[in-house]
Motif scaffolding. Structure first.
Motif, PDB file in Angstrom:
ATOM      1  N   SER A 213       0.745  -1.279   0.169  1.00 49.47           N
ATOM      2  CA  SER A 213       0.009  -0.120  -0.129  1.00 49.47           C
ATOM      3  C   SER A 213       0.887   1.218  -0.082  1.00 49.47           C
ATOM      4  O   SER A 213       2.177   1.329   0.468  1.00 49.47           O
ATOM      5  CB  SER A 213      -0.871   0.123   1.351  1.00 49.47           C
ATOM      6  OG  SER A 213      -0.222   0.321   2.417  1.00 49.47           O
ATOM      7  N   GLY A 214       0.347   2.329  -0.303  1.00 46.34           N
ATOM      8  CA  GLY A 214       1.022   3.636  -0.111  1.00 46.34           C
ATOM      9  C   GLY A 214       0.099   4.776  -1.011  1.00 46.34           C
ATOM     10  O   GLY A 214      -1.249   4.552  -1.351  1.00 46.34           O
ATOM     11  N   GLU A 215       0.871   5.895  -1.241  1.00 47.07           N
ATOM     12  CA  GLU A 215       0.126   6.928  -1.947  1.00 47.07           C
ATOM     13  C   GLU A 215       0.951   7.022  -3.319  1.00 47.07           C
ATOM     14  O   GLU A 215       2.161   7.164  -3.346  1.00 47.07           O
ATOM     15  CB  GLU A 215       0.326   8.022  -1.101  1.00 47.07           C
ATOM     16  CG  GLU A 215      -0.485   8.368   0.273  1.00 47.07           C
ATOM     17  CD  GLU A 215      -0.536   9.738   0.837  1.00 47.07           C
ATOM     18  OE1 GLU A 215      -0.070  10.721   0.166  1.00 47.07           O
ATOM     19  OE2 GLU A 215      -0.908   9.740   2.061  1.00 47.07           O
ATOM     20  N   THR A 216      -0.101   7.247  -4.072  1.00 41.98           N
ATOM     21  CA  THR A 216       0.527   7.552  -5.789  1.00 41.98           C
ATOM     22  C   THR A 216       0.043   8.882  -6.244  1.00 41.98           C
ATOM     23  O   THR A 216      -0.965   9.198  -6.015  1.00 41.98           O
ATOM     24  CB  THR A 216      -0.163   6.063  -6.431  1.00 41.98           C
ATOM     25  OG1 THR A 216       0.750   6.221  -7.745  1.00 41.98           O
ATOM     26  CG2 THR A 216      -1.668   5.987  -6.621  1.00 41.98           C
ATOM     27  N   THR A 217       0.676   9.205  -7.414  1.00 44.40           N
ATOM     28  CA  THR A 217       0.357  10.274  -8.033  1.00 44.40           C
ATOM     29  C   THR A 217      -0.149   9.768  -9.427  1.00 44.40           C
ATOM     30  O   THR A 217      -0.041   8.370  -9.517  1.00 44.40           O
ATOM     31  CB  THR A 217       1.781  11.134  -8.505  1.00 44.40           C
ATOM     32  OG1 THR A 217       2.397  10.206  -9.239  1.00 44.40           O
ATOM     33  CG2 THR A 217       2.212  11.664  -7.373  1.00 44.40           C
ATOM     34  N   MET A 218      -0.591  10.617 -10.030  1.00 41.38           N
ATOM     35  CA  MET A 218      -1.278   9.898 -11.537  1.00 41.38           C
ATOM     36  C   MET A 218       0.070   9.273 -12.312  1.00 41.38           C
ATOM     37  O   MET A 218      -0.240   8.205 -12.970  1.00 41.38           O
ATOM     38  CB  MET A 218      -1.746  11.414 -12.547  1.00 41.38           C
ATOM     39  CG  MET A 218      -2.341  10.651 -13.734  1.00 41.38           C
ATOM     40  SD  MET A 218      -3.855   9.955 -13.746  1.00 41.38           S
ATOM     41  CE  MET A 218      -4.819  11.268 -13.360  1.00 41.38           C
ATOM     42  N   ALA A 219       1.040   9.685 -12.210  1.00 38.89           N
ATOM     43  CA  ALA A 219       2.214   9.176 -13.082  1.00 38.89           C
ATOM     44  C   ALA A 219       2.548   7.651 -12.530  1.00 38.89           C
ATOM     45  O   ALA A 219       2.638   6.842 -13.304  1.00 38.89           O
ATOM     46  CB  ALA A 219       3.495   9.972 -13.016  1.00 38.89           C
ATOM     47  N   GLY A 220       2.427   7.481 -11.279  1.00 39.58           N
ATOM     48  CA  GLY A 220       2.684   6.400 -10.467  1.00 39.58           C
ATOM     49  C   GLY A 220       1.772   5.513 -10.831  1.00 39.58           C
ATOM     50  O   GLY A 220       1.791   4.410 -10.991  1.00 39.58           O
ATOM     51  N   LEU A 221       0.482   6.032 -10.879  1.00 37.69           N
ATOM     52  CA  LEU A 221      -0.686   4.985 -11.086  1.00 37.69           C
ATOM     53  C   LEU A 221      -0.792   4.469 -12.473  1.00 37.69           C
ATOM     54  O   LEU A 221      -0.942   3.456 -12.581  1.00 37.69           O
ATOM     55  CB  LEU A 221      -1.938   5.880 -10.766  1.00 37.69           C
ATOM     56  CG  LEU A 221      -3.328   5.085 -11.054  1.00 37.69           C
ATOM     57  CD1 LEU A 221      -3.524   3.871 -10.140  1.00 37.69           C
ATOM     58  CD2 LEU A 221      -4.766   5.821 -10.945  1.00 37.69           C
ATOM     59  N   ASN A 222      -0.095   5.330 -13.375  1.00 32.71           N
ATOM     60  CA  ASN A 222      -0.134   4.568 -14.728  1.00 32.71           C
ATOM     61  C   ASN A 222       0.878   3.878 -14.943  1.00 32.71           C
ATOM     62  O   ASN A 222       0.874   2.798 -15.565  1.00 32.71           O
ATOM     63  CB  ASN A 222      -0.032   5.969 -15.569  1.00 32.71           C
ATOM     64  CG  ASN A 222      -1.206   6.680 -15.814  1.00 32.71           C
ATOM     65  OD1 ASN A 222      -2.209   6.129 -15.786  1.00 32.71           O
ATOM     66  ND2 ASN A 222      -1.082   7.842 -16.122  1.00 32.71           N
ATOM     67  N   LYS A 223       1.963   3.765 -14.185  1.00 36.69           N
ATOM     68  CA  LYS A 223       3.168   2.931 -14.300  1.00 36.69           C
ATOM     69  C   LYS A 223       2.605   1.741 -13.644  1.00 36.69           C
ATOM     70  O   LYS A 223       3.014   0.500 -13.988  1.00 36.69           O
ATOM     71  CB  LYS A 223       4.232   3.428 -13.360  1.00 36.69           C
ATOM     72  CG  LYS A 223       5.102   4.332 -14.197  1.00 36.69           C
ATOM     73  CD  LYS A 223       6.362   4.688 -13.393  1.00 36.69           C
ATOM     74  CE  LYS A 223       7.421   5.676 -14.148  1.00 36.69           C
ATOM     75  NZ  LYS A 223       8.733   5.988 -13.592  1.00 36.69           N
ATOM     76  N   LEU A 224       1.804   1.673 -12.534  1.00 37.86           N
ATOM     77  CA  LEU A 224       1.377   0.617 -11.816  1.00 37.86           C
ATOM     78  C   LEU A 224       0.483  -0.316 -12.701  1.00 37.86           C
ATOM     79  O   LEU A 224       0.559  -1.503 -12.881  1.00 37.86           O
ATOM     80  CB  LEU A 224       0.574   0.937 -10.645  1.00 37.86           C
ATOM     81  CG  LEU A 224       1.390   1.275  -9.466  1.00 37.86           C
ATOM     82  CD1 LEU A 224       0.648   2.168  -8.170  1.00 37.86           C
ATOM     83  CD2 LEU A 224       2.197   0.105  -8.952  1.00 37.86           C
ATOM     84  N   LEU A 225      -0.470   0.419 -13.417  1.00 35.32           N
ATOM     85  CA  LEU A 225      -1.333  -0.195 -14.262  1.00 35.32           C
ATOM     86  C   LEU A 225      -0.686  -0.911 -15.807  1.00 35.32           C
ATOM     87  O   LEU A 225      -1.274  -1.953 -16.047  1.00 35.32           O
ATOM     88  CB  LEU A 225      -2.547   0.756 -14.940  1.00 35.32           C
ATOM     89  CG  LEU A 225      -3.211   1.568 -13.483  1.00 35.32           C
ATOM     90  CD1 LEU A 225      -4.405   2.247 -14.229  1.00 35.32           C
ATOM     91  CD2 LEU A 225      -4.083   0.186 -12.988  1.00 35.32           C
ATOM     92  N   ASP A 226       0.642  -0.119 -15.972  1.00 37.04           N
ATOM     93  CA  ASP A 226       1.409  -0.866 -17.067  1.00 37.04           C
ATOM     94  C   ASP A 226       2.177  -2.243 -16.862  1.00 37.04           C
ATOM     95  O   ASP A 226       2.441  -2.965 -17.486  1.00 37.04           O
ATOM     96  CB  ASP A 226       2.195   0.166 -17.457  1.00 37.04           C
ATOM     97  CG  ASP A 226       1.317   1.179 -18.521  1.00 37.04           C
ATOM     98  OD1 ASP A 226       0.230   0.934 -19.069  1.00 37.04           O
ATOM     99  OD2 ASP A 226       1.820   2.349 -18.619  1.00 37.04           O
ATOM    100  N   ASN A 227       2.492  -2.202 -15.374  1.00 39.05           N
ATOM    101  CA  ASN A 227       3.199  -3.086 -15.089  1.00 39.05           C
ATOM    102  C   ASN A 227       2.586  -4.506 -14.965  1.00 39.05           C
ATOM    103  O   ASN A 227       1.527  -4.742 -14.360  1.00 39.05           O
ATOM    104  CB  ASN A 227       3.684  -3.013 -13.412  1.00 39.05           C
ATOM    105  CG  ASN A 227       5.066  -3.636 -13.105  1.00 39.05           C
ATOM    106  OD1 ASN A 227       5.072  -4.931 -13.315  1.00 39.05           O
ATOM    107  ND2 ASN A 227       6.121  -2.725 -12.697  1.00 39.05           N
ATOM    108  N   PRO A 228       2.995  -5.746 -15.600  1.00 38.18           N
ATOM    109  CA  PRO A 228       2.423  -7.119 -15.742  1.00 38.18           C
ATOM    110  C   PRO A 228       2.264  -7.546 -14.553  1.00 38.18           C
ATOM    111  O   PRO A 228       1.657  -8.542 -14.404  1.00 38.18           O
ATOM    112  CB  PRO A 228       3.439  -7.848 -16.796  1.00 38.18           C
ATOM    113  CG  PRO A 228       4.699  -6.887 -16.779  1.00 38.18           C
ATOM    114  CD  PRO A 228       4.488  -5.409 -16.646  1.00 38.18           C
TER     115      PRO A 228
END
Length: 841
Positions: A114-129
């Motif tokens: 868990s943690g706090e994410t920015t928009m950029a972090g969120l998009n990287k998470l969603l792209d990560n397989p």
């Protein structure tokens, strides 16, 4: 000129489009992990600018082998699971910049963080397989609003009160200074451990080891009140008579922040992760139950809750796979077809509420989505329910649904409060604690009592699914007045009766030398109903074939059935002098109940093998073995090691000492086998020689590490009789027996040796621990005609032969001496040749 202007216009459009796509953040449609993101609208509304952050839970993909309950079944499996989770967490987190994601919790046992994410972090998470899903870290709240007699728990808790079990209170913390909750420092005799997963939220991530309830008053007392209901010490203060499982221990898991009595899902998961990791910190009181009186949301099915909250649901499932039962409050919104999470998850036992007594006309604020209630402006929801409460009536606020599991008492519970003026009241007790918050610890206490009974009865604890099945099937049905849904209110006596069965008497075997009396403790397991286990009557049902049975005071047992005096379970057996025939007698245990749920047990057999000892080493003194290298030792094991498998013991099977490999910890890499060898043992004139010893061994599979036993009759040629066929992970002493007659019979110099190694350089275990080593020769040949097996051919044997005169019965109890299928004069002639052979009576 016109062409240049048109080109510039298109460039502006492209740039503007890119900016719009950039500021809108999350891609639409099926791209960029579209299906991974939960609560999309809530997350998008929070992330309105690049500087905004949102608290999230991130679930990770894991191989199938780690999604099974089997990964929690061994220390090696748990280690592999944790290593794999840590590796995947590290891989994903290392792909995120410091400004893109701020981690809070990295879970050891759950494939998430868990943690706090920015928009950029969120998009990287969603792209990560490796990322399976991203969800909002939602806040949940306590469900605020002595039912022991209503749950019919008064009698069962006299015998099984939670002893040998710990309950984790996942809540606002516990006041461990309360007289009924340890009355001392932390940890103490009641609250034996815990963790503050919520910490100081203003400091973002500040968990600590002290779960004392610091927070806005009076709500911070919520966990203390739940702890008193579930497992508070027995006492008599007002209507307080102790917790349901007053013999259980408590682990206090604080999931709220010091400045907020709401709890984030991520902090709850961190508390549950701690429970799995520390489940067996006190092996005598393992964490087997979690009581969680928090929740949030509205879910009409388990599937909808698990889809909306995948990380939370997966964590709950993993906790249950680890053998811990979770009970959670259904919620106080008055829903008629929905539950809050985590109660809505299929792996969790959901608990609704009933009144524990008639309280008259009473009202509660509820949600406008309830099927009952009426407008009431004084409530923040402008909606309230009112009813004339009676005992065992479903409270009007209790969330219900077709998939609710059980009901338990709530209003008005008299329970523990934070001591002094910092709790619900200025005293040390709260007199009207209620809501499904109160029902949940009542149910958790019942689960702990069931686990105590299971351990006492069967020697092992039940699985969470077994606990759930018993609570549901044994409860008293109660129909909700606001909707036609009928659910079982917990009835602990009936739950215990579902465990009730006749005692289970154990077959016993012991070995003694010639002419050596022995005291034998008869054994039977019983669940304690209708009488406590110590009240079992042991009944001898057949006399011993040779020798004498007697009470410990010397009273000879000459007739059967014979009930041992004063509910005793010991008998003294004395063999006939010079007789080496195995002695056999039988017994039952009776709990005083009525069949089929009580009464007499199965008939068990006691066998006393009479042998001649060629060698015995109980390790109380140095056995004088030869050790190859410095790591084989005689002495007291230290309980160390266990990086994989289990640690060494802390004593021998009998006495303090053992022969073991590296008594101070795990073995290391070995390029050759190291041996511990007995002195020469004289087995001259000994036949049917057996090797017996007690083993505590931990070793990796033979693909990597090796353990051996070998025998020699000259000290140079060795015969391997055992090697580890797979990984061995002993956590207790076990008797090992091997037939070594092919190498030891009639031999003057017999040696036995135990080997450790070769081993590799990776996973290391605690190795060999050896105690109570014996080489023994079995009974002499049986006498022809000794059908009674009493070492004498006499009139008793003649009577058996006469019984089968002219029978065509095959063996006929051994009387067909010429093996022709019938008993004739020829058999009698052979019998007469051995008349009065054997030892004197």
């Amino acid at each position: 000129m016109r062409e240049n202007s048109l080109r510039s216009f298109f460039v502006v459009l492209l740039v503007a489009g890119a900016v719009c796509l950039h500021t809108s953040g999350i891609a639409r449609g099926e791209g960029r992990g579209y299906g991974k993101l939960k609560q999309r609208q809530e997350i998008e509304s929070t992330l309105q600018s690049q500087s905004s952050t949102v608290k999230v839970l991130v679930s990770l993909e894991v191989p199938d082998e780690f999604s099974s309950a089997l990964s929690f079944k061994s220390a090696k499996g748990i280690k592999k699971r944790r290593d794999e989770i840590h590796s995947r967490q590290t891989s994903v987190l290392s792909s995120l910049g410091i400004s893109e994601f701020k981690p809070k919790h990295r879970y050891k046992n759950f494939a998430s963080f868990s943690g706090e994410t920015t928009m950029a972090g969120l998009n990287k998470l969603l792209d990560n397989p490796l990322v399976k899903s991203v969800e909002l870290d939602k806040k949940q709240y306590p469900f605020l609003a002595q039912g022991i007699s209503l749950m019919n728990a008064e009698i069962p808790r006299l015998s099984f009160n939670g002893q040998g079990v710990s309950i984790a209170i996942s809540d606002t913390g516990v006041d461990y200074t309360h007289p009924m909750l340890g009355n001392g420092l932390f940890p103490n005799g009641k609250v034996i451990g815990g963790y503050d997963a919520g910490g100081d939220r203003s400091n973002f991530n500040d968990p600590d080891s002290d779960p004392f309830p610091h927070g806005p008053n009076p709500s911070s007392a919520h966990g203390t009140s739940c702890a008193g209901i579930a497992a508070g010490d027995i006492g008599s203060v007002g209507d307080y008579i102790g917790g349901v499982a007053h013999g259980a221990k408590i682990y206090a898991l604080k999931i709220t922040a010091d400045d907020d009595n709401g709890a984030l899902s991520s902090d709850t998961i961190a508390a549950w992760d701690w429970c799995v990791t520390n489940k067996d910190d006190d092996p005598a009181n393992p964490i087997l139950v979690i009581s969680h009186s928090f929740g949030g949301g509205k879910y009409s099915s388990a599937a909808s809750a698990e889809s909306d909250r995948p990380a939370y649901a997966s964590a709950a499932s993993d906790v249950v796979a680890a053998g811990i039962t979770i009970l959670a409050a259904s919620g106080n919104d008055g829903y008629c077809n929905s539950l809050a999470a985590p109660a809505a998850f299929s792996s969790v036992i959901s608990v609704g509420a009933v009144y524990d007594a008639p309280l008259g006309q009473i009202g509660f604020c509820i949600d406008t989505d309830s099927c009952g209630g009426e407008s009431y402006p004084s409530c923040s929801t402008n909606w309230a329910c009112f009813n004339g409460s009676t005992a065992d009536m479903v409270t009007c606020y209790s969330n219900t649904a077709s998939f609710l599991d059980v009901l338990a008492p709530s209003h008005n519970a008299y329970t523990t409060d934070i001591t002094g003026s910092d709790g619900y009241s200025t005293g040390d007790y709260e007199t009207d604690f209620g809501g499904t918050s109160a029902a949940c610890p009542y149910a958790a206490g019942a689960a702990a009592c069931l686990q105590s009974a299971a351990k006492s009865t069967t020697g092992s604890y039940m699985t969470p699914s077994q606990i759930k099945a018993i609570l549901v099937s044994s409860g008293d049905n109660v129909t909700d007045s606001k909707v036609a849904i009928t659910k079982p209110r917990i009835n602990l006596t009936q739950a215990m009766l579902s465990l009730e069965s006749p005692p289970q008497a154990s077959d016993l075997s012991t070995t003694i030398g010639y002419d050596t009396p022995v005291t034998i403790a008869l054994q039977a397991l019983d669940e304690g109903l209708p009488n406590p286990p110590l009240s079992l009557d042991y009944v001898i049902t057949s006399l011993v074939n040779q020798g004498v049975l007697a009470e410990p005071d010397g009273t000879e047992i000459t007739d059967v059935p014979y009930t041992l005096a004063s509910s005793g379970n010991e008998v003294v057996y004395t063999p006939k002098l010079g007789c080496g025939v195995s002695a056999i007698f039988r017994y039952v245990a009776d709990d005083g109940g009525v069949a089929p749920s009580g009464g007499a047990s199965n008939e068990a057999t006691v066998t006393v093998n009479i042998v001649e000892f060629a060698y015995a080493a109980n390790m109380d003194s140095d056995p004088g073995w030869t050790f190859d290298g410095a790591n084989w030792q005689w002495g007291t094991p230290t309980g160390s090691g266990g990086s994989y498998g289990f640690p060494d013991p802390t004593s021998g099977h009998t006495g303090s000492n053992v022969v073991g490999y590296k008594l101070s910890g795990d073995y290391k890499k070995m390029n050759s086998t190291k041996w511990a060898t007995t002195p020469a043992i004289d087995c001259t004139a000994k036949t049917n020689v057996m090797l017996n010893f007690y083993r505590w061994l931990n070793v990796e599979s033979p693909t990597y590490d090796h353990a051996y036993i070998e025998v020699s009759n000259n000290g140079s040629t060795w015969n391997r009789i055992w090697e580890n066929p797979s990984e061995i992970t002993d956590s207790s002493w076990s008797l090992q027996s091997y037939d070594v007659s092919a190498f030891a019979d009639n031999q003057a110099t017999v040696y036995v040796r135990w080997g450790m190694g070769k081993t590799d350089s990776r996973w290391h275990y605690s190795g060999w621990n050896i105690d109570d080593v014996e080489l023994l020769a079995s009974n002499p040949a049986e006498l022809t005609g000794d059908f009674m097996q009493d070492c004498q051919v006499d009139t008793d044997d003649l009577a058996i032969m006469m019984k089968h005169w002219l029978d065509q019965c095959g063996d006929c109890e051994g009387t067909d001496l010429n093996t022709d299928g019938s008993i004739t004069f020829e058999d009698f002639s052979l019998f007469a040749q051995h008349w009065l052979e054997g030892v004197l009576p």
